[in-house]
Design a protein around this motif. Structure first.
Motif, short mmCIF file in Angstrom:
data_model
loop_
_atom_site.label_atom_id
_atom_site.label_comp_id
_atom_site.label_asym_id
_atom_site.label_seq_id
_atom_site.Cartn_x
_atom_site.Cartn_y
_atom_site.Cartn_z
N ARG A 94 0.84 -1.20 0.00
CA ARG A 94 0.00 0.00 0.00
C ARG A 94 0.87 1.24 0.00
O ARG A 94 0.48 2.28 -0.47
N VAL A 95 2.06 1.12 0.60
CA VAL A 95 2.97 2.27 0.60
C VAL A 95 3.27 2.66 -0.83
O VAL A 95 3.25 3.83 -1.18
N ALA A 96 3.51 1.66 -1.64
CA ALA A 96 3.80 1.93 -3.05
C ALA A 96 2.64 2.71 -3.68
O ALA A 96 2.86 3.67 -4.41
N GLN A 97 1.43 2.30 -3.40
CA GLN A 97 0.27 2.98 -3.96
C GLN A 97 0.17 4.40 -3.41
O GLN A 97 -0.11 5.33 -4.14
N ALA A 98 0.40 4.54 -2.11
CA ALA A 98 0.31 5.86 -1.48
C ALA A 98 1.30 6.82 -2.14
O ALA A 98 0.99 7.99 -2.34
N LEU A 99 2.46 6.30 -2.49
CA LEU A 99 3.46 7.15 -3.13
C LEU A 99 3.02 7.49 -4.54
O LEU A 99 3.16 8.61 -5.01
N ARG A 100 2.47 6.50 -5.20
CA ARG A 100 2.00 6.68 -6.57
C ARG A 100 0.98 7.80 -6.63
O ARG A 100 0.93 8.57 -7.59
N TRP A 101 0.15 7.89 -5.61
CA TRP A 101 -0.92 8.89 -5.58
C TRP A 101 -0.52 10.19 -4.92
O TRP A 101 -1.32 11.08 -4.79
N ALA A 102 0.69 10.26 -4.44
CA ALA A 102 1.12 11.46 -3.73
C ALA A 102 1.06 12.68 -4.64
O ALA A 102 1.50 12.64 -5.78
N PRO A 103 0.49 13.76 -4.10
CA PRO A 103 0.40 15.03 -4.84
C PRO A 103 1.79 15.53 -5.19
O PRO A 103 2.70 15.44 -4.38
N ARG A 104 1.95 16.06 -6.39
CA ARG A 104 3.26 16.55 -6.83
C ARG A 104 3.75 17.69 -5.95
O ARG A 104 4.94 17.80 -5.68
N ASP A 105 2.84 18.53 -5.50
CA ASP A 105 3.26 19.72 -4.76
C ASP A 105 3.85 19.41 -3.39
O ASP A 105 4.34 20.29 -2.71
N LEU A 106 3.80 18.12 -3.00
CA LEU A 106 4.44 17.75 -1.73
C LEU A 106 5.95 17.65 -1.93
O LEU A 106 6.72 17.71 -1.00
N GLU A 107 6.33 17.48 -3.19
CA GLU A 107 7.75 17.31 -3.51
C GLU A 107 8.38 16.27 -2.62
O GLU A 107 9.41 16.48 -1.98
N LEU A 108 7.72 15.13 -2.54
CA LEU A 108 8.17 14.02 -1.71
C LEU A 108 9.46 13.39 -2.26
O LEU A 108 9.60 13.22 -3.45
N PRO A 109 10.40 13.07 -1.36
CA PRO A 109 11.61 12.38 -1.79
C PRO A 109 11.33 10.90 -2.00
O PRO A 109 11.90 10.04 -1.32
N TRP A 110 10.45 10.60 -2.92
CA TRP A 110 10.02 9.22 -3.19
C TRP A 110 11.18 8.32 -3.56
O TRP A 110 11.13 7.11 -3.37
N HIS A 111 12.23 8.91 -4.10
CA HIS A 111 13.38 8.11 -4.53
C HIS A 111 14.11 7.47 -3.37
O HIS A 111 14.91 6.57 -3.57
#
Length: 121
Positions: A47-64
């Motif tokens: 689910r974490v993977a999905q949560a990241l997939r759906w993360a809003p761009r403006d959060l500028e999350l360090p998904w990497h």
DNA sequence: AAGATGACTAACT
DNA sequence: AAGTTAGCCATCT
């Protein structure tokens, strides 16, 4: 829009995930399982993977900085996304060894050891 | 409504 | 060390 957008029973949890990810220090990584655990949902790695997939761009999350438990990137090796993630990590000083990252060094435990013992290896 | 899917894992072989 | 198997759980077909 489909009604699935309206549902979101675990919207709060997704936010917790985003927060955890946003707090990963540069130059370090967490596995999906660890992010799940730290956000209060032990068996929710997928689910974490999905949560990241759906993360809003403006959060500028360090998904990497989120990789799989084998120390590898969870994308098709030939995809643009793979190259992008790898480049971002290398730019932060994370070294790859045969397309693998040393979790002992850059992972959760590695960060704690570094905190207690300082730089060594 | 049932089966396939996925930015996953742990346990085996 | 690399490949397989069996769980995992919300979405998507």
């Amino acid at each position: 829009m489909s009604d699935t957008q309206h549902k979101k029973p675990d919207r709060e949890w997704a936010q917790a995930v985003w927060k955890v990810v946003s707090e990963i220090p540069a130059g370090h990584v967490l596995t999906y399982g660890e992010v799940a655990r730290l956000s209060g949902a032990p068996r929710y790695a997928r689910r974490v993977a999905q949560a990241l997939r759906w993360a809003p761009r403006d959060l500028e999350l360090p998904w990497h900085r989120v990789i799989n438990a084998q120390g590898k990137l969870s994308m098709p090796a030939e995809s643009p996304a793979y190259a992008r993630q790898k480049a971002l990590l290398e730019a932060e000083g994370v070294c790859f060894e045969k397309e693998k990252i040393d979790l002992q060094r850059y992972g959760y435990q590695g960060a704690l050891d570094k905190l207690f013992w300082g730089e060594f290896a």
